[in-house]
Design an enzyme around this catalytic site. Structure first.
Site, mmCIF file in Angstrom:
data_model
loop_
_atom_site.group_PDB
_atom_site.id
_atom_site.type_symbol
_atom_site.label_atom_id
_atom_site.label_comp_id
_atom_site.label_asym_id
_atom_site.label_seq_id
_atom_site.Cartn_x
_atom_site.Cartn_y
_atom_site.Cartn_z
ATOM 1 N N SER A 1 6.476 1.996 14.208
ATOM 2 C CA SER A 1 7.891 1.669 14.091
ATOM 3 C C SER A 1 8.246 0.417 14.892
ATOM 4 O O SER A 1 7.971 0.341 16.090
ATOM 5 C CB SER A 1 8.726 2.839 14.617
ATOM 6 O OG SER A 1 10.064 2.429 14.763
ATOM 7 N N ARG B 1 15.649 -6.009 14.634
ATOM 8 C CA ARG B 1 14.341 -6.171 13.973
ATOM 9 C C ARG B 1 14.461 -6.729 12.554
ATOM 10 O O ARG B 1 13.469 -7.164 11.970
ATOM 11 C CB ARG B 1 13.574 -4.852 13.964
ATOM 12 C CG ARG B 1 14.187 -3.812 13.071
ATOM 13 C CD ARG B 1 13.439 -2.501 13.106
ATOM 14 N NE ARG B 1 14.283 -1.442 12.565
ATOM 15 C CZ ARG B 1 13.853 -0.224 12.277
ATOM 16 N NH1 ARG B 1 12.614 0.101 12.478
ATOM 17 N NH2 ARG B 1 14.687 0.680 11.801
ATOM 18 N N ARG C 1 -5.677 -2.244 -6.590
ATOM 19 C CA ARG C 1 -5.602 -3.203 -5.483
ATOM 20 C C ARG C 1 -6.874 -3.970 -5.206
ATOM 21 O O ARG C 1 -6.843 -4.912 -4.409
ATOM 22 C CB ARG C 1 -5.163 -2.478 -4.200
ATOM 23 C CG ARG C 1 -3.838 -1.733 -4.330
ATOM 24 C CD ARG C 1 -2.686 -2.674 -4.567
ATOM 25 N NE ARG C 1 -1.413 -1.941 -4.675
ATOM 26 C CZ ARG C 1 -0.231 -2.540 -4.808
ATOM 27 N NH1 ARG C 1 -0.146 -3.860 -4.873
ATOM 28 N NH2 ARG C 1 0.867 -1.828 -4.902
ATOM 29 N N ALA D 1 -9.732 11.684 -2.861
ATOM 30 C CA ALA D 1 -10.695 10.740 -3.439
ATOM 31 C C ALA D 1 -10.198 10.168 -4.767
ATOM 32 O O ALA D 1 -10.402 8.988 -5.063
ATOM 33 C CB ALA D 1 -12.041 11.424 -3.624
ATOM 34 N N ARG D 2 -9.511 10.973 -5.549
ATOM 35 C CA ARG D 2 -9.011 10.442 -6.825
ATOM 36 C C ARG D 2 -7.971 9.350 -6.583
ATOM 37 O O ARG D 2 -8.007 8.284 -7.211
ATOM 38 C CB ARG D 2 -8.377 11.566 -7.666
ATOM 39 C CG ARG D 2 -7.869 11.027 -8.982
ATOM 40 C CD ARG D 2 -7.128 12.032 -9.815
ATOM 41 N NE ARG D 2 -6.750 11.442 -11.089
ATOM 42 C CZ ARG D 2 -6.176 12.091 -12.072
ATOM 43 N NH1 ARG D 2 -5.909 13.377 -11.942
ATOM 44 N NH2 ARG D 2 -5.866 11.479 -13.192
ATOM 45 N N ILE E 1 0.837 -1.214 0.000
ATOM 46 C CA ILE E 1 0.000 0.000 0.000
ATOM 47 C C ILE E 1 0.870 1.262 0.000
ATOM 48 O O ILE E 1 0.503 2.276 -0.588
ATOM 49 C CB ILE E 1 -1.024 -0.021 1.175
ATOM 50 C CG1 ILE E 1 -2.149 0.992 0.925
ATOM 51 C CG2 ILE E 1 -0.393 0.213 2.518
ATOM 52 C CD1 ILE E 1 -3.153 0.594 -0.090
ATOM 53 N N THR E 2 2.050 1.177 0.624
ATOM 54 C CA THR E 2 2.894 2.387 0.661
ATOM 55 C C THR E 2 3.613 2.640 -0.671
ATOM 56 O O THR E 2 4.304 3.638 -0.811
ATOM 57 C CB THR E 2 3.929 2.342 1.815
ATOM 58 O OG1 THR E 2 4.668 1.134 1.721
ATOM 59 C CG2 THR E 2 3.270 2.440 3.171
ATOM 60 N N ARG E 3 3.437 1.760 -1.657
ATOM 61 C CA ARG E 3 3.976 2.051 -2.991
ATOM 62 C C ARG E 3 3.218 3.196 -3.658
ATOM 63 O O ARG E 3 3.701 3.793 -4.623
ATOM 64 C CB ARG E 3 3.890 0.806 -3.899
ATOM 65 C CG ARG E 3 4.819 -0.324 -3.515
ATOM 66 C CD ARG E 3 6.281 0.088 -3.566
ATOM 67 N NE ARG E 3 6.700 0.529 -4.890
ATOM 68 C CZ ARG E 3 7.040 -0.272 -5.894
ATOM 69 N NH1 ARG E 3 7.043 -1.564 -5.728
ATOM 70 N NH2 ARG E 3 7.410 0.224 -7.061
ATOM 71 N N HIS E 4 2.012 3.471 -3.160
ATOM 72 C CA HIS E 4 1.199 4.536 -3.779
ATOM 73 C C HIS E 4 1.694 5.891 -3.308
ATOM 74 O O HIS E 4 1.611 6.231 -2.141
ATOM 75 C CB HIS E 4 -0.280 4.300 -3.481
ATOM 76 C CG HIS E 4 -0.764 3.058 -4.151
ATOM 77 N ND1 HIS E 4 -1.036 3.015 -5.502
ATOM 78 C CD2 HIS E 4 -0.943 1.805 -3.691
ATOM 79 C CE1 HIS E 4 -1.390 1.788 -5.844
ATOM 80 N NE2 HIS E 4 -1.350 1.032 -4.755
#
Ligand SMILES: Cc1cc2nc3c(=O)[nH]c(=O)nc-3n(C[C@H](O)[C@H](O)[C@H](O)COP(=O)(O)OP(=O)(O)OC[C@H]3O[C@@H](n4cnc5c(N)ncnc54)[C@H](O)[C@@H]3O)c2cc1C
Length: 235
Positions: free
Chosen positions: A98, A164, A191, A181-182, A86-89
């Site tokens: 963390s 970690r 996704r 919203a876009r 999801i963080t690729r967006h």
């Protein structure tokens, strides 16, 4: 996984409509009521006008007006695999829990600490999966714990931010993120599709459900007219 709408723009459908109407009138939209701004749009009632304008914008690929309303989601208990996806967006702002500061203590319930994929459950391999994860968590604690009885600890303790590296990708994280919203519709284009992985699809489905309550005209139109089609919101 839990997903909640933490904060959002008020009257988001109206805002998108006002922004769009701004493009086609010499009047200053800030000086006029919503009814006045929408007057030339097809439809009897203001609700009908909203629906027809939003449908038109989507059909014509005029997506800019959907960039004004923003939504902030809080997500609990997704894997680091899903977090990476999801963080690729890039058109969203993220805060991710963390693992430098928040790794579960030694002896915590491993089931609470990791996401078990449904396929592992279906294969009857949950115990083996959890044992593997637990070994990695134990080794993490052995590295950071001054009193660890393990001989392989070496001469000093390892800082948590390095220890970690051992933790499994299944480790749960919480996240807060904001997008317009876009972007939300674009994320769903990518996704909610069958070729995306089950967890990010589930996250997207929950976001879309919340978005339908938040910005009903836009997201109901999106679901009916756009979702799953090839005319995606970004090239
Ligand atoms: C099923 C699936 C499998 C995937 N597998 C992999 C994989 O194996 N490895 C991997 O690395 N990634 C993978 N990805 C991630 C994918 O390649 C994208 O990085 C991710 O979906 C982000 O979407 P986006 O590219 O549309 O960008 P977003 O960041 O969501 O941006 C939205 C749109 O803005 C435009 N845009 C943004 N930034 C730029 C830019 N710098 N230049 C030009 N246009 C831009 C593009 O039109 C883009 O579509 C996968 C995605 C899916 C859905």
């Amino acid at each position: 996984m839990k997903v909640a709408l933490l904060a959002s723009t008020n009257d988001p459908d109206e805002l998108a409509c006002k922004a769009a109407r701004n493009d086609y009138t010499t009047e200053y939209v800030a000086d006029r009521s919503f009814e006045e701004v929408m007057e030339p749009v097809d439809g009897e009632t203001v609700e009908e006008k909203k629906a027809s304008l939003i449908a038109q914008l989507m059909e014509r690929g005029h997506y800019g007006p959907f960039e004004h309303p923003n939504a902030t989601f809080a997500v609990k208990g997704i894997s680091r695999v899903c977090m990476a996806q999801i963080t690729r967006h890039r058109h969203a702002s993220f805060d991710v829990q963390s693992l430098r500061y928040t790794v579960p203590e030694r002896g915590s319930d491993i089931r609470e600490a990791v996401v078990v994929p449904p396929s592992v459950e279906e294969a009857g391999l949950v115990d083996e999966f959890l044992e593997g994860c637990e070994r990695q968590f134990d080794l993490y604690h052995d590295l950071i714990d001054e009193d660890s009885p393990k001989k392989y600890r070496g001469d000093g303790v390892t800082p948590p931010e390095d220890a970690r590296f051992l933790l499994p990708m299944a480790t749960k994280v919480n996240m807060v993120f904001t997008l317009n919203a876009r972007s939300l519709m674009h994320v769903a284009d990518m996704r909610a599709a069958a070729d995306a992985q089950w967890e990010v699809r589930e996250l997207t489905d929950r976001m879309l459900e919340l978005a339908e309550d938040w910005m009903p005209v836009t997201f109901e139109t999106y679901r009916e007219e756009m979702l799953g089609r090839k005319n995606r919101l970004a090239p």
